[in-house]
Design an enzyme around this catalytic site. Structure first.
Site, mmCIF file in Angstrom:
data_model
loop_
_atom_site.group_PDB
_atom_site.id
_atom_site.type_symbol
_atom_site.label_atom_id
_atom_site.label_comp_id
_atom_site.label_asym_id
_atom_site.label_seq_id
_atom_site.Cartn_x
_atom_site.Cartn_y
_atom_site.Cartn_z
ATOM 1 N N GLU A 205 -2.274 -5.698 -0.221
ATOM 2 C CA GLU A 205 -3.350 -6.180 -1.087
ATOM 3 C C GLU A 205 -4.560 -5.244 -1.073
ATOM 4 O OE1 GLU A 205 -4.492 -7.722 2.950
ATOM 5 O OE2 GLU A 205 -2.631 -7.297 1.856
ATOM 6 N N HIS B 126 -1.574 -3.111 4.605
ATOM 7 C CA HIS B 126 -2.059 -4.229 3.799
ATOM 8 C C HIS B 126 -1.763 -3.933 2.334
ATOM 9 C CE1 HIS B 126 -4.347 -6.462 6.873
ATOM 10 N NE2 HIS B 126 -4.517 -5.275 7.417
ATOM 11 N N CYS C 281 0.995 -7.040 8.083
ATOM 12 C CA CYS C 281 0.246 -6.506 9.226
ATOM 13 C C CYS C 281 0.686 -7.225 10.514
ATOM 14 C CB CYS C 281 -1.249 -6.603 8.981
ATOM 15 S SG CYS C 281 -2.229 -5.540 10.090
#
Length: 213
Positions: free
Chosen positions: A189, A187, A79
Site C-alpha cells: 500500500e 508494504h 510486513c
C-alpha cells in the site's frame, strides 16, 4: 469482500486507504464471527512478533487464521503479518508463529560476513527480483522498486515459497506464498503502482477473477 484483521498492531489506515483506491469492498474487524463472513483476509502487522502472536492467541484469532488458511480460503500477510505466517521468530525470544509456511524469522545481523557494518532496519525502496513471474500476484506487475521497513527477515530452505525477493545482505523474501497462503514483506500500500498492482491481484484472486493454479 475483504476482511482486514484488527488485532491492534496493523497498519490499518494505509491498507484501508489502498483498498478504497482500488474501489473494493472491505471491512476491518477483530471479531472472528465477523471475519468469517469475508471471502479473503488480510493480516497486516507492525511491531513485535511476540506481542502480535500473544494478542492473536488471546483473541482466538491465531486458531481462526490457521483454520481459515487450511480451509483453502485466500490469506495475505503484510510486513509483520507475512512473518507471522512462518514457523517461528527470534524477536524478543523464540516465539512460535502460525506455521503455515516453512521458514524462520531472524534479525539482520548488521554486519556482513566480511565484517562490514550496514544499517538495520532495512528501510526504503529496494528492487524486486521475480522468481515466479507467472504467479497470479505478479500478473502484469512491473519489475521495479517497493518500500520496506523491517529489522527481521525470513530465512527458508524451501525456495518454492519465495515468489520474489530483494537483496539486503543476502536474499530477502519479498513476496511469498503457497497455494492460498500469500504474503509481502514490503508494504504494497506504500509501494506506488507496483504495490497497488500486487494488492489488486490479491483482490482479484479473492473475487475469483484470477486463478491461483
Amino acid at each position: 469482500m475483504i476482511g482486514v484483521i484488527d488485532y491492534g498492531m496493523g497498519n490499518l489506515h494505509s491498507v484501508s486507504k489502498a483498498l478504497e483506491r482500488l474501489d473494493k469492498e472491505y471491512f476491518v474487524s477483530e471479531k472472528v464471527e465477523e471475519l468469517q463472513k469475508a471471502d479473503g483476509l488480510i493480516l497486516p502487522g507492525v511491531g513485535s512478533f511476540r506481542d502480535a502472536m500473544e494478542i492473536l492467541k488471546q483473541e482466538g484469532l491465531a486458531d481462526f487464521v490457521t483454520d481459515w488458511a487450511k480451509s483453502g480460503k485466500p490469506l495475505l500477510g503484510i510486513c509483520l503479518g507475512m512473518q507471522l505466517l512462518f514457523e517461528e521468530s527470534e524477536e524478543n525470544g523464540e516465539t512460535k508463529g502460525l506455521n503455515l509456511l516453512p521458514g524462520v524469522v531472524r534479525r539482520f545481523p548488521g554486519v556482513t560476513t566480511e565484517g562490514e557494518a550496514y544499517k538495520v532496519p532495512h528501510m526504503g525502496w529496494n528492487q524486486l527480483e521475480f522468481h515466479q513471474p507467472d504467479h497470479p500476484l505478479l500478473k502484469d506487475v512491473e519489475n521495479g522498486h517497493v518500500y520496506f521497513v523491517h529489522s527481521y527477515v525470513v530465512r527458508t530452505d524451501d525456495k518454492d515459497v519465495v515468489i520474489a525477493s530483494s537483496e539486503y545482505d543476502g536474499e530477502v523474501p519479498a513476496v511469498v506464498g503457497r497455494n492460498n497462503i500469500m504474503g509481502t514483506q514490503f508494504h504494497p500500500e506504500k509501494s506506488s503502482s507496483i504495490g497497488m498492482s500486487i494488492l489488486a491481484n490479491y483482490v482479484k484472486l479473492v473475487e475469483g477473477s484470477l486463478s491461483n493454479e
